[in-house]
Design a protein around this motif. Structure first.
Motif, PDB file in Angstrom:
ATOM      1  N   GLY A  93     120.046  38.518  -4.705  1.00 51.72           N
ATOM      2  CA  GLY A  93     119.366  38.203  -6.146  1.00 51.72           C
ATOM      3  C   GLY A  93     117.672  38.270  -5.846  1.00 51.72           C
ATOM      4  N   GLN A 135     114.352  37.353  -8.668  1.00 52.69           N
ATOM      5  CA  GLN A 135     114.019  36.813 -10.101  1.00 52.69           C
ATOM      6  C   GLN A 135     113.480  37.955 -10.823  1.00 52.69           C
ATOM      7  N   GLY A 154     106.136  42.620  -0.060  1.00 53.14           N
ATOM      8  CA  GLY A 154     106.987  41.671   0.542  1.00 53.14           C
ATOM      9  C   GLY A 154     108.340  41.586   0.127  1.00 53.14           C
ATOM     10  N   ASN A 155     108.722  41.827  -1.204  1.00 50.28           N
ATOM     11  CA  ASN A 155     109.907  41.826  -1.569  1.00 50.28           C
ATOM     12  C   ASN A 155     110.525  42.885  -1.341  1.00 50.28           C
ATOM     13  N   HIS A 212     117.159  31.558 -12.650  1.00 50.13           N
ATOM     14  CA  HIS A 212     116.267  31.097 -11.781  1.00 50.13           C
ATOM     15  C   HIS A 212     114.983  31.252 -12.061  1.00 50.13           C
ATOM     16  N   TYR A 245     117.545  24.083  -8.453  1.00 50.38           N
ATOM     17  CA  TYR A 245     117.485  25.524  -8.253  1.00 50.38           C
ATOM     18  C   TYR A 245     118.273  26.125  -6.805  1.00 50.38           C
ATOM     19  N   GLN A 271     121.629  28.940  -6.368  1.00 49.62           N
ATOM     20  CA  GLN A 271     121.457  29.889  -5.670  1.00 49.62           C
ATOM     21  C   GLN A 271     122.823  29.892  -4.903  1.00 49.62           C
ATOM     22  N   ASP A 291     125.360  31.338  -6.823  1.00 50.06           N
ATOM     23  CA  ASP A 291     125.531  32.808  -6.769  1.00 50.06           C
ATOM     24  C   ASP A 291     126.364  33.304  -5.398  1.00 50.06           C
ATOM     25  N   VAL A 330     118.161  38.518   2.556  1.00 46.74           N
ATOM     26  CA  VAL A 330     116.646  37.712   2.062  1.00 46.74           C
ATOM     27  C   VAL A 330     115.722  37.814   3.093  1.00 46.74           C
ATOM     28  N   GLY A 331     114.526  37.629   2.371  1.00 49.50           N
ATOM     29  CA  GLY A 331     113.396  37.209   3.422  1.00 49.50           C
ATOM     30  C   GLY A 331     113.239  36.006   4.090  1.00 49.50           C
ATOM     31  N   ASP A 391     111.339  33.229   3.776  1.00 51.38           N
ATOM     32  CA  ASP A 391     111.358  32.043   2.693  1.00 51.38           C
ATOM     33  C   ASP A 391     112.780  31.679   2.389  1.00 51.38           C
ATOM     34  N   GLN A 392     113.849  32.273   2.396  1.00 50.23           N
ATOM     35  CA  GLN A 392     114.932  31.933   1.882  1.00 50.23           C
ATOM     36  C   GLN A 392     115.983  31.220   2.753  1.00 50.23           C
ATOM     37  N   HIS A 403     110.603  40.361   7.708  1.00 50.58           N
ATOM     38  CA  HIS A 403     111.254  39.359   6.908  1.00 50.58           C
ATOM     39  C   HIS A 403     110.012  38.634   6.243  1.00 50.58           C
ATOM     40  N   ILE A 426     106.164  39.112   5.193  1.00 50.31           N
ATOM     41  CA  ILE A 426     105.172  40.011   4.922  1.00 50.31           C
ATOM     42  C   ILE A 426     103.902  39.007   4.333  1.00 50.31           C
ATOM     43  N   MET A 482     102.907  36.808   1.462  1.00 46.89           N
ATOM     44  CA  MET A 482     102.627  37.357  -0.013  1.00 46.89           C
ATOM     45  C   MET A 482     103.476  37.056  -0.939  1.00 46.89           C
TER      46      MET A 482
HETATM   47  P1  TYM Z   1     112.410  36.143  -4.911  1.00 50.47           P
HETATM   48  O1  TYM Z   1     112.684  36.630  -6.315  1.00 50.47           O
HETATM   49  O2  TYM Z   1     111.402  35.055  -4.873  1.00 50.47           O
HETATM   50  O3  TYM Z   1     112.229  37.260  -3.749  1.00 50.47           O
HETATM   51  C1  TYM Z   1     113.235  38.214  -3.567  1.00 50.47           C
HETATM   52  C2  TYM Z   1     113.211  38.639  -2.247  1.00 50.47           C
HETATM   53  O4  TYM Z   1     112.125  38.854  -1.473  1.00 50.47           O
HETATM   54  C3  TYM Z   1     112.076  38.030  -0.511  1.00 50.47           C
HETATM   55  N1  TYM Z   1     110.381  38.045  -0.113  1.00 50.47           N
HETATM   56  C4  TYM Z   1     109.851  38.193   0.852  1.00 50.47           C
HETATM   57  N2  TYM Z   1     110.045  38.952   2.183  1.00 50.47           N
HETATM   58  C5  TYM Z   1     109.170  38.891   3.017  1.00 50.47           C
HETATM   59  N3  TYM Z   1     107.786  38.656   2.812  1.00 50.47           N
HETATM   60  C6  TYM Z   1     107.429  38.108   1.577  1.00 50.47           C
HETATM   61  N4  TYM Z   1     106.308  37.776   1.643  1.00 50.47           N
HETATM   62  C7  TYM Z   1     108.435  37.770   0.652  1.00 50.47           C
HETATM   63  N5  TYM Z   1     108.347  37.420  -0.593  1.00 50.47           N
HETATM   64  C8  TYM Z   1     109.494  37.344  -0.850  1.00 50.47           C
HETATM   65  C9  TYM Z   1     112.627  36.684  -0.526  1.00 50.47           C
HETATM   66  O5  TYM Z   1     113.033  36.144   0.546  1.00 50.47           O
HETATM   67  C10 TYM Z   1     113.910  37.398  -1.619  1.00 50.47           C
HETATM   68  O6  TYM Z   1     114.959  37.833  -0.489  1.00 50.47           O
HETATM   69  N6  TYM Z   1     115.945  32.318  -4.749  1.00 50.47           N
HETATM   70  C11 TYM Z   1     115.815  33.919  -4.512  1.00 50.47           C
HETATM   71  C12 TYM Z   1     116.732  34.494  -5.616  1.00 50.47           C
HETATM   72  C13 TYM Z   1     118.174  34.544  -5.189  1.00 50.47           C
HETATM   73  C14 TYM Z   1     118.921  34.699  -4.382  1.00 50.47           C
HETATM   74  C15 TYM Z   1     120.302  34.275  -4.847  1.00 50.47           C
HETATM   75  C16 TYM Z   1     118.891  35.350  -3.190  1.00 50.47           C
HETATM   76  C17 TYM Z   1     118.748  33.721  -6.316  1.00 50.47           C
HETATM   77  N7  TYM Z   1     120.054  33.709  -6.082  1.00 50.47           N
HETATM   78  C18 TYM Z   1     121.304  34.492  -4.098  1.00 50.47           C
HETATM   79  C19 TYM Z   1     120.015  35.529  -2.303  1.00 50.47           C
HETATM   80  C20 TYM Z   1     121.342  35.035  -3.027  1.00 50.47           C
HETATM   81  C21 TYM Z   1     114.148  34.174  -4.919  1.00 50.47           C
HETATM   82  O7  TYM Z   1     113.559  33.345  -5.566  1.00 50.47           O
HETATM   83  O8  TYM Z   1     113.720  35.192  -4.615  1.00 50.47           O
END
Ligand code: TYM
Length: 342
Positions: free
Chosen positions: A7, A9, A17-18, A47, A139, A143, A146, A157-158, A160-161, A197, A199, A209
């Motif tokens: 997922g 947001q 990064g995303n 979220h 929060y 997740q 989900d 996911v990146g 940070d997750q 994963h 950035i 980022m």
């Molecule tokens: P969100 O919306 O902050 O970010 C979405 C995805 O982008 C990745 N990401 C990065 N990857 C590499 N470098 C970066 N600088 C960077 N910034 C963000 C995040 O790791 C993410 O994969 N809580 C989650 C959303 C969520 C979710 C879920 C994810 C809600 N339910 C269920 C997986 C499964 C979030 O806030 O992502």
């Protein structure tokens, strides 16, 4: 068969990064999927509610994000693409999982702790954490819901997750042990990550980022023009060491640019750095700029087209939610049976 769930947001345009840490991997998993795999990708509006949102802006941002998922290459024929808030099963499961999660565990999440730290910086006074909304604390449980609603096996996911996924695995395990039956209801989901994963911020390579940094020069947005991309990369913080080497610890800014270049061109970073033995930061920045402009060219074109077609986006999301509910509905029947609410 794999069940892939992830997922994003709907708060703002996704940044590089995303894209490199998550979205590009979602597309790759779709491309490599077997016919019996299931992939679910959602825009997580609930979220988004943990931070103050302008309702008018949110109402359009959630459609922009759905369009973005299609623009980067997700295909509704192969992936289930939907709005989280169209499937109430997530909320019911989230409640039940909340009742299995120690609050101490949530207080230790780095996302919660950094929220407290950042509000402290902003107000320059001690924040009273009891005033932060409860949604911020729970929060990660939403997740987990989900993910577990679909009994996911893989979560791209990146970096940070990571902690959120660990919590999800622990909650799944707690549920399986608390409500034992012949077999475990929830598989323990695996993290699927990319070499890029994490950035880093272009302005402060000691942090990631992020959408929430006040400095917009620190991130490249999927909708940035070539001129904006050029100026942001030109202004990226590097170091004063001669030449280019890949040294994430001592030269994080330079390593970040190499990572971006490698990921954007589909190369291994150690391969990429070999091309820079006799070159400088200027050469590297020029090549990163070109690669990122190229990387975003097609998605940008496609996004422009999709944003004109709300009817199509609506159709995708209705159909996506229908399929998602079918899958989560089956899980919820088992869940209610196991916990005794049936
Ligand atoms: P969100 O919306 O902050 O970010 C979405 C995805 O982008 C990745 N990401 C990065 N990857 C590499 N470098 C970066 N600088 C960077 N910034 C963000 C995040 O790791 C993410 O994969 N809580 C989650 C959303 C969520 C979710 C879920 C994810 C809600 N339910 C269920 C997986 C499964 C979030 O806030 O992502």
């Amino acid at each position: 068969a794999r069940v892939v769930v992830s997922g994003i947001q709907p708060t703002g345009v996704p940044h590089l990064g995303n894209y490199l840490g998550a979205l590009s991997n979602w597309v790759k998993l779709q491309q490599n999927a077997h016919s019996d795999d299931t992939l679910l990708y959602m825009v997580v509006g609930w979220h988004g509610m943990t931070l103050p949102q302008n309702p008018k802006l949110l109402a359009s941002a959630r459609w922009d994000m759905l369009a973005t998922l299609l623009a980067v290459g997700l295909d509704p024929k192969r992936s289930i693409i939907f709005h989280q808030e169209d499937n109430q099963d997530h909320l019911e499961l989230s409640w039940l999982l909340n009742c299995l999660t120690p609050v101490g565990r949530l207080f230790r999440m780095t996302t919660w702790k950094s929220r407290i730290a950042s509000s402290r910086n902003a107000d320059e006074a001690d924040v009273d954490e009891t005033l932060l909304n409860a949604g911020l604390l729970t929060y990660p449980v939403l997740q987990a819901a989900d993910i577990l609603a679909y009994r996911a096996t893989h979560v791209p996911v990146g970096e940070d997750q990571t902690q959120h996924l660990e919590l999800t695995r622990d909650i799944a395990d707690t549920f399986n042990r608390t409500f034992k039956s012949k077999n475990a209801l929830f598989p323990l989901p695996n993290l699927v990550s990319t070499p890029s994963h994490r950035i880093l911020s272009l302005k402060d390579p000691s942090s990631k980022m992020s959408k929430s940094s006040p400095d917009i020069q620190s991130r490249i947005l999927l909708t940035d023009t070539p001129a904006q991309i050029k100026s942001k990369i030109r202004g990226a913080v590097t170091d004063s060491i001669q030449g280019i080497t890949f040294d994430p610890v001592n030269r994080p800014g330079c390593a970040n640019l190499l990572n971006i270049l490698a990921a954007s061109t589909g190369q291994d970073v150690h391969q990429t750095v070999k091309g820079y033995e006799n070159k400088g930061h200027g050469d590297l920045k020029k090549d990163v700029t070109e690669a990122v402009i190229e990387l975003f060219r097609d998605p940008q074109k496609e996004l422009g087209r999709l944003l004109q077609d709300r009817a199509y986006l609506q159709q995708v999301s209705v159909e996506g939610a229908r399929k998602a509910k079918e899958l989560s509905g089956e899980t919820m029947t088992h869940v209610r049976e196991r916990v005794g609410l049936c």
